[in-house]
Design an enzyme around this catalytic site. Structure first.
Site, mmCIF file in Angstrom:
data_model
loop_
_atom_site.group_PDB
_atom_site.id
_atom_site.type_symbol
_atom_site.label_atom_id
_atom_site.label_comp_id
_atom_site.label_asym_id
_atom_site.label_seq_id
_atom_site.Cartn_x
_atom_site.Cartn_y
_atom_site.Cartn_z
ATOM 1 N N HIS A 1 4.959 42.154 -15.388
ATOM 2 C CA HIS A 1 3.639 43.607 -15.129
ATOM 3 C C HIS A 1 4.129 44.572 -16.548
ATOM 4 O O HIS A 1 3.287 45.635 -17.016
ATOM 5 C CB HIS A 1 2.613 43.733 -14.068
ATOM 6 C CG HIS A 1 2.510 42.350 -13.418
ATOM 7 N ND1 HIS A 1 1.864 41.689 -12.723
ATOM 8 C CD2 HIS A 1 2.022 41.075 -14.738
ATOM 9 C CE1 HIS A 1 1.390 40.529 -13.110
ATOM 10 N NE2 HIS A 1 1.192 40.296 -14.441
ATOM 11 N N HIS B 1 -0.102 33.203 -23.738
ATOM 12 C CA HIS B 1 1.116 33.765 -24.062
ATOM 13 C C HIS B 1 2.216 34.644 -25.134
ATOM 14 O O HIS B 1 2.395 35.439 -25.510
ATOM 15 C CB HIS B 1 2.104 34.079 -22.950
ATOM 16 C CG HIS B 1 1.539 34.938 -21.426
ATOM 17 N ND1 HIS B 1 1.291 36.258 -21.053
ATOM 18 C CD2 HIS B 1 1.196 34.741 -20.196
ATOM 19 C CE1 HIS B 1 0.679 36.264 -20.198
ATOM 20 N NE2 HIS B 1 0.481 35.513 -19.774
#
Length: 405
Positions: A248, A380
């Site tokens: 993150h 992703h």
């Protein structure tokens, strides 16, 4: 020697790999609408319900595939989106997290899921899918009326199914994907009120990250006070793990640069500074810190690894962030990290036999599945093949349409 993030030869490889990923996931489309969780060879995994998360991500992925001119991608995107306009949609408002084979919906309504619906709808509009405009309008209305807190400038996290009781938990993960979705909606619609909202979220995250030495507290109470010990007993939680999540930090670094590049943002320097700091902290704490290549999943608040498994999405966000920082700053160090991590991805994460990427590796870089069984979706990995080939603004679907279509 050419610099990989901007090398035309490397871009040709990225294009080839993006198309290989799209070929792997072709069986995701569910006949009843929505997208199915994929197994090791791209087969739908039995027993998994159709979820709004996977359906939204695959609508986004194959919507971009359609923009790239890949035959069949538009049909798969439309079938995945049919789950969002059909059985996953609650007629009373919002979207169920998932629906079982017998039609039973999973309870609750989460900002995380609804942010992905907004992202999917934005991409579907860009790709010209039938019904996408209506879906985008509805997704925007639900996100703003149910999750966005205009006074605070952040999104709440979880409601009950009927939107009658709001959980006290607040989370950064949902807000991170809300930023991505908001910037994407702004790119598609030209409504830059979305950029202003995204910048308010970014300001909060940068402030709290800086106060914690650029490790981002993920979990909060209803008053937005950090809960640093949250899920200490469940450190491998796939969405709300204990401690600082390395991936993150990298993902936020990239998103801050997208926000800084928006025409109405004014290119504030604090976004670039924070992107650099978040990237540096994630690399220092996460990359090869236990004697083996790869990013650990999480650390405690001193930077000590907690979960040492390697998640594929972290490496994908690493190359994406390195490319973004190289594009934004021109600094060679980011290009070197970019090349280092693609080499790692090629050696350990890309499944050269069966396709796509292994979604989880153990600390020795061997495939495992304690958190992420199978190869759920392409989100992703696919985005990592696109980001280096387009500008930081507009966001991916619009940028692909303008620069790669």
């Amino acid at each position: 020697m050419s610099v990989w993030p901007s090398s035309s030869a490397h871009h040709r490889w990225l294009d080839q790999h993006s198309r290989e990923l799209l070929a792997f996931g072709r069986r995701t489309a569910d006949p009843g609408g929505g997208a199915r969780w994929l197994g090791e060879r791209g087969e739908p995994m039995p027993g998994r319900p159709v979820s709004v998360l996977i359906s939204s991500r695959m609508t986004h992925v194959y919507g971009i595939g359609a923009l790239l001119g890949v035959p069949g991608a538009g049909r798969i995107a439309a079938r995945a989106m049919a789950g969002l306009t059909g059985r996953l949609r609650d007629p009373r408002g919002g979207w169920f997290p998932a629906v079982a084979a017998d039609g039973t919906p999973e309870p609750g309504k989460s900002c995380y899921d609804h942010a992905f619906v907004l992202l999917a709808a934005s991409t579907a509009v860009q790709a010209g899918l039938d019904g996408a405009d209506r879906l985008l309008s509805e997704a925007a209305e639900v996100l703003l009326s149910r999750f966005w807190d205009e006074e605070i400038g952040l999104c709440a996290d979880t409601w009950d199914t009927g939107f009658t009781a709001l959980d006290d938990y607040r989370g950064i993960n949902a807000n991170m994907h809300a930023v991505e979705a908001m910037l994407s909606a702004a790119s598609v619609t030209g409504d830059h009120a979305w950029v202003a909202r995204a910048l308010r979220i970014c300001r909060f995250v940068v402030t709290v990250a800086e106060a914690h030495r650029w490790r981002i507290p993920e979990h909060y109470d209803a008053a937005w006070q950090p809960l640093p010990e949250y899920h200490r007993e469940e450190p491998e939680h796939p969405f709300k793990p204990y401690g600082a999540t390395i991936g993150h930090g990298l993902e936020w670094a990239r998103l801050l640069l997208h926000a800084a590049s928006a025409p109405t943002a004014g290119a504030p320097a604090w976004l670039t500074t924070a992107a650099r700091e978040l990237f540096a902290r994630a690399v220092t704490d996460g990359w090869a810190v236990d004697g083996r290549p790869g990013f650990v999943y999480t650390t405690d608040w001193t930077g000590r690894p907690v979960v040492r498994d390697r998640m594929h999405w972290v490496a994908a966000e690493a190359v994406h962030a390195a490319a973004a920082l190289h594009a934004h700053t021109g600094e060679a160090a980011y290009a070197q990290w970019y090349r280092t991590w693609w080499d790692y991805i090629d050696e350990f994460l890309i499944d050269h036999e069966h396709g796509s990427w292994f979604h989880q590796l153990d600390p020795e870089n061997a495939p495992t599945a304690t958190v992420w069984p199978g190869k759920a979706d392409l989100y992703h990995a696919f985005q990592a093949t696109l980001g280096p080939r387009v500008p930081l603004w507009p966001m991916l679907a619009t940028a692909v349409d303008r620069h790669l279509a």
